[in-house]
Design an enzyme around this catalytic site. Structure first.
Site, short mmCIF file in Angstrom:
data_model
loop_
_atom_site.label_atom_id
_atom_site.label_comp_id
_atom_site.label_asym_id
_atom_site.label_seq_id
_atom_site.Cartn_x
_atom_site.Cartn_y
_atom_site.Cartn_z
CE LYS A 126 -4.02 -2.19 2.18
NZ LYS A 126 -3.50 -3.54 2.54
CG LEU A 127 4.44 1.02 -2.20
CD1 LEU A 127 5.42 0.97 -3.38
CD2 LEU A 127 5.21 0.92 -0.88
CG ASP B 75 6.94 8.85 -0.16
OD1 ASP B 75 7.13 10.07 -0.34
OD2 ASP B 75 7.47 8.21 0.75
CG ASN C 212 12.35 10.37 -7.58
OD1 ASN C 212 12.68 9.92 -8.67
ND2 ASN C 212 13.16 10.38 -6.54
CB THR C 213 9.58 8.24 -3.03
OG1 THR C 213 10.40 9.38 -2.77
CG2 THR C 213 9.82 7.20 -1.97
O1 C5P Z 1 -7.84 -13.24 7.53
P1 C5P Z 1 -8.56 -12.60 6.39
O2 C5P Z 1 -8.98 -13.60 5.32
O3 C5P Z 1 -9.70 -11.72 6.84
O4 C5P Z 1 -7.46 -11.67 5.74
C1 C5P Z 1 -7.71 -10.82 4.64
C2 C5P Z 1 -6.44 -10.22 4.15
O5 C5P Z 1 -6.77 -9.19 3.22
C3 C5P Z 1 -5.58 -9.57 5.22
O6 C5P Z 1 -4.23 -9.74 4.80
C4 C5P Z 1 -5.98 -8.12 5.16
O7 C5P Z 1 -4.94 -7.25 5.54
C5 C5P Z 1 -6.27 -7.94 3.69
N1 C5P Z 1 -7.17 -6.86 3.37
C6 C5P Z 1 -8.45 -6.75 3.90
N2 C5P Z 1 -9.24 -5.71 3.55
C7 C5P Z 1 -8.80 -4.78 2.70
C8 C5P Z 1 -7.52 -4.89 2.14
C9 C5P Z 1 -6.71 -5.95 2.51
O8 C5P Z 1 -8.88 -7.61 4.66
N3 C5P Z 1 -9.58 -3.79 2.34
#
Ligand code: C5P
Length: 232
Positions: free
Chosen positions: A62-63, A65, A68-69
């Protein structure tokens, strides 16, 4: 199968991550490495080892910034041969990520609005739109930036699909088989149903990595993906 299963390696120990990968064996070939594993379990090195072993890796970093970064960071991730990487779906950030991934197979995914945010949270953060309006705007901007796909709640997948068209990926967490514990996920959906809503990739962590038999849990989810089952 219409979609792909991605197992979230949400663990804080590299040894435990490797144990899960070994238990899943050939049942799973795609892993997501997020903050917990990346920072807490040497996840960048683990991801590169998984890639060397022929697995696909999604770095969920989830970048966000300055351009350039972002561009240089994305280029470094692209060099590893990773399959997917998340950035926050701000237009400038998405365009910088596309430049960083140019010439590679890295699929840039935009995170539109975190599913932990409701309308009050979005307003508190200073946005003038409600959650659904912001998701729709970000979906248009993701399409226009030329990124590979979006992370979306399965409940938003159908709406996002109508905006971005048929080709981009839609990656959905919040997936549970009927009767499974939801944990902190507020709105869950079954695997087959999420695919029917337009998802291309399903991210599942706790229902698999915390199962007594992770491979059996993964097979049950794959079976539901293949059956196209809809929850009642
Ligand atoms: O354990 P579970 O199946 O709920 O994990 C879902 C994964 O998806 C986790 O790694 C969580 O960080 C990720 N995630 C999420 N909801 C989002 C984005 C990512 O649950 N909106």
């Amino acid at each position: 199968m219409a979609g792909q299963l991605i197992v979230g390696l949400d663990v804080s120990s590299r040894a435990r991550a490797e144990e899960i990968v070994a238990l899943l064996g050939d049942t799973v070939d795609f892993y997501k490495i997020g903050y917990q594993c990346f920072y807490g379990a040497d996840g960048f090195s683990l991801g590169k080892a998984l890639l060397a072993a022929g697995k696909k890796v999604f770095f969920d970093l989830k970048l966000l910034d300055i351009d350039n970064t972002v561009e240089k960071g994305v280029a470094a991730i692209a060099e590893t041969g990773a399959t997917m990487l998340t950035v926050h779906a701000y237009p400038q950030c998405m365009r910088a990520a596309v430049r960083g991934a140019a010439g590679s197979d890295l699929c840039i995914l935009g995170v539109s609005v975190l599913t932990s945010m409701d309308d009050a949270d979005v307003a508190e953060a200073g946005f003038a739109r409600d959650t659904a309006g912001l998701v729709a705007l970000r979906a248009q901007q993701a399409r226009d930036a030329g990124i590979g796909g979006l992370v979306s709640s399965p409940h938003e997948a159908e709406m996002v699909r109508t905006i971005i068209g048929p080709r981009m990926a839609i990656v959905t967490p919040g997936i549970r088989l009927p009767g499974a514990a939801a944990g902190d996920q507020k709105r869950v959906m079954g695997p087959g149903e999420a695919l029917a809503e337009g998802a291309t990739h399903l991210v599942v962590a706790r229902p698999i990595i915390e199962a007594a038999d992770p491979a059996a849990a993964a097979r049950a989810i794959l079976a539901d993906m293949n059956s196209g089952t809809r929850l009642a």
